[in-house]
Design an enzyme around this catalytic site. Structure first.
Site, PDB file in Angstrom:
ATOM      1  N   CYS A   1       1.346  -2.850   4.181  1.00 56.33           N
ATOM      2  CA  CYS A   1       1.392  -1.629   4.477  1.00 56.33           C
ATOM      3  C   CYS A   1       2.791  -1.615   5.482  1.00 56.33           C
ATOM      4  O   CYS A   1       3.738  -0.847   5.036  1.00 56.33           O
ATOM      5  CB  CYS A   1       0.214  -1.266   5.110  1.00 56.33           C
ATOM      6  SG  CYS A   1      -1.191  -0.912   4.232  1.00 56.33           S
TER       7      CYS A   1
ATOM      8  N   GLY B   1       3.744  -8.401   9.248  1.00 59.97           N
ATOM      9  CA  GLY B   1       3.451  -8.326   7.748  1.00 59.97           C
ATOM     10  C   GLY B   1       2.585  -7.556   7.177  1.00 59.97           C
ATOM     11  O   GLY B   1       2.156  -6.509   7.670  1.00 59.97           O
TER      12      GLY B   1
ATOM     13  N   GLU C   1      -5.340   6.366   3.128  1.00 55.92           N
ATOM     14  CA  GLU C   1      -6.244   5.693   3.865  1.00 55.92           C
ATOM     15  C   GLU C   1      -5.865   5.035   5.206  1.00 55.92           C
ATOM     16  O   GLU C   1      -4.574   4.883   5.233  1.00 55.92           O
ATOM     17  CB  GLU C   1      -6.444   4.521   2.683  1.00 55.92           C
ATOM     18  CG  GLU C   1      -5.327   3.816   2.192  1.00 55.92           C
ATOM     19  CD  GLU C   1      -4.910   2.542   3.089  1.00 55.92           C
ATOM     20  OE1 GLU C   1      -5.772   2.192   3.708  1.00 55.92           O
ATOM     21  OE2 GLU C   1      -3.902   2.201   2.877  1.00 55.92           O
TER      22      GLU C   1
ATOM     23  N   ASN D   1       1.787   4.284  10.396  1.00 53.20           N
ATOM     24  CA  ASN D   1       2.029   2.902  10.422  1.00 53.20           C
ATOM     25  C   ASN D   1       3.547   2.480  10.974  1.00 53.20           C
ATOM     26  O   ASN D   1       3.708   1.353  11.594  1.00 53.20           O
ATOM     27  CB  ASN D   1       2.358   2.628   8.951  1.00 53.20           C
ATOM     28  CG  ASN D   1       0.804   2.413   8.264  1.00 53.20           C
ATOM     29  OD1 ASN D   1      -0.074   2.149   9.144  1.00 53.20           O
ATOM     30  ND2 ASN D   1       0.972   2.280   6.949  1.00 53.20           N
TER      31      ASN D   1
ATOM     32  N   THR E   1       1.891   1.217  -4.701  1.00 50.88           N
ATOM     33  CA  THR E   1       3.176   1.727  -4.486  1.00 50.88           C
ATOM     34  C   THR E   1       4.024   1.049  -3.777  1.00 50.88           C
ATOM     35  O   THR E   1       4.508   0.987  -2.654  1.00 50.88           O
ATOM     36  CB  THR E   1       2.987   3.249  -3.711  1.00 50.88           C
ATOM     37  OG1 THR E   1       2.325   2.767  -2.426  1.00 50.88           O
ATOM     38  CG2 THR E   1       2.302   3.981  -4.538  1.00 50.88           C
TER      39      THR E   1
ATOM     40  N   ASP F   1      -9.714   0.185 -13.951  1.00 53.00           N
ATOM     41  CA  ASP F   1      -8.265  -0.582 -13.765  1.00 53.00           C
ATOM     42  C   ASP F   1      -8.206  -1.072 -15.177  1.00 53.00           C
ATOM     43  O   ASP F   1      -9.013  -1.223 -16.056  1.00 53.00           O
ATOM     44  CB  ASP F   1      -8.740  -1.654 -12.900  1.00 53.00           C
ATOM     45  CG  ASP F   1      -7.487  -2.111 -12.229  1.00 53.00           C
ATOM     46  OD1 ASP F   1      -7.537  -2.183 -11.219  1.00 53.00           O
ATOM     47  OD2 ASP F   1      -6.856  -2.778 -13.056  1.00 53.00           O
TER      48      ASP F   1
END
Length: 436
Positions: free
Chosen positions: A263, A260, A151, A211, A86, A30
């Site tokens: 994702c 909420g 994922e 999703n 993203t 990171d």
């Protein structure tokens, strides 16, 4: 096998720790030095049940390490995962791929051995093609393949989801990529977890489609809840009745204040933008996004009505129990509590709140809300109590104590965690979702 995980946020850290627990040698990378320093000190950047212990045990075993040095971190890695954010791009709703592209460029420049580059981040269809182009343009002499491996982790249950997945989706265009990914997931393959190999573009779309479908189920049952209130039906009975149909299933059929989190909001928007780009509109998802956005404010108005309407609500106090978008996380992203609190504040209502994990995240984005150190502190002097997040800590409140502390015994249960007869028997005026 050595695995490099570029990005040590929610997805990267959970995935990296779980891969290390399988026996792989994992380096989490990171650019945020403070985050890496905190991880070295055993401090997690997110709240996820069991994650601190999982990280600590694998660090102690020498299988998990952290660094800011990408070149050193990816050296010798057979699989290099891209697990950076993203977020929705400001202004147009497209997924912001700048972090993904930056990682791809840096990986290409420092690739020191043959490797598979895996997009773990949620990315629009065609992103893998661009990642492949960026790495190839770096002029690397090493063999590489770009694979999509979305994922499917639920916040609050991520470790269990990773280790006991419904399915593992791998989008690969060549046997080299498939071979490495089989080895990466070999521990789960031996446990007979379903592994679905697809094309790269199909894999990228699977994540968004999944999703969007779950968001649609949530929005559907919320609209049924509104209808139930009008016709005198019980949405929980309706939910059970349709959920027993094997073609429908019972999950994500719990009425509430809207979805909420990290994702569903951004992924449904990104899917809409992809559909626009390819001139293939997805009208159902358009309606889901619009309906969910309006529902959050509607829940604020529901609380105002419980206070007697707009005129009666001004100058009153409401206690909000729960701020995060769901329990067992500290994630405040697009939480219904934000819109509910703002709706109350706009109506001249003062708001006090308590959340077991989310208040530190909530303070800067909800400055109009007074944060309290317990549910009972928030309830004291309140003209109404609204349950916004179904934390276990709110499921067995001492109703006698609540009634003594509150200025008025009005309970607005936006998660239907109480039985109406029990609450009314305790002397409360009770409002819930989708129940007469």
């Amino acid at each position: 096998m050595k695995i490099a995980m570029v990005g040590s946020g929610y997805v990267g850290l959970v995935s990296g720790a779980c891969f290390a627990d399988f026996g792989h040698d994992v380096v989490c990378i990171d650019k945020d030095q403070s985050k890496i320093d905190a991880l070295h000190a055993g401090v997690m950047p997110i709240y996820e049940p069991g994650l601190d212990a999982l990280v600590e045990s694998n660090v102690r075993a020498g299988r998990l390490s952290f660094t800011t040095d990408l070149a050193a971190g990816i050296a010798g890695a057979a699989a290099i995962f891209i697990a950076v954010g993203t977020p929705s791009r400001r202004g147009d709703g497209h997924a912001d791929l700048s972090f993904v592209h930056a990682v791809a460029k840096e990986v290409g420049e420092h690739l020191a051995n043959d490797a598979v580059i895996v997009t773990k981040s949620t990315v629009p269809v065609g992103t893998g093609d661009e990642v492949e182009r960026i790495i190839a343009a770096s002029g690397t002499a090493h063999r590489f393949a770009v694979v999509s491996n979305p994922e499917f982790l639920r916040e609050g249950a991520a470790i269990g989801d990773f280790k006991r997945p419904d399915r593992i989706v791998i989008g690969a265009e060549d046997e080299f990529g498939r071979e490495i990914m089989r080895e990466v997931y070999r521990p789960l393959f031996l446990n007979e977890s379903p592994i679905l190999f697809t094309s790269r573009r199909s894999s990228e779309l699977i994540k968004y489609a999944a999703n969007a479908f779950l968001a649609t189920k949530i929005t559907f049952i919320n609209e049924m809840a509104d209808l139930c209130e009008k016709v005198g039906a019980d949405v929980q009975d309706v939910s059970r009745g349709i959920g027993m149909d094997g073609r429908i299933g019972s999950k994500f059929l719990h009425a509430g204040p809207g979805y909420g989190g990290s994702c569903f909001p951004k992924d449904t928007l990104a899917l809409l933008k992809t559909a626009e780009d390819y001139d293939s509109p997805v009208r159902i998802v358009e309606a889901v996004v619009k309906t969910n956005d309006s529902r959050k404010r509607a829940m604020g108005r529901k609380v105002i009505e419980a206070l007697g309407g707009s005129d009666a609500a001004r100058g009153r106090k409401v206690a909000l129990l729960g701020l995060t978008f769901k329990p067992n996380t500290d994630d405040m992203r697009d939480s219904p509590a934000i819109a509910i609190a703002q709706t109350l504040a706009d109506a001249g209502v003062s708001v006090a709140a308590y959340d077991p994990e989310g208040m530190e995240q909530a303070r800067p984005i909800m400055p109009e809300v007074a944060m309290c150190d317990s549910p009972y502190a928030a309830i004291e002097g309140a003209d109404a109590i609204a349950i916004v997040t179904e934390w276990d800590a709110f499921r067995a409140l001492d109703l006698g104590r609540v009634k003594e502390l509150a200025k008025a015994p009005v309970l607005v249960d936006l998660r239907n965690i109480y039985q109406p007869d029990d609450v009314r028997a305790a002397g409360f005026t009770y409002h819930s979702i989708g129940r007469a």
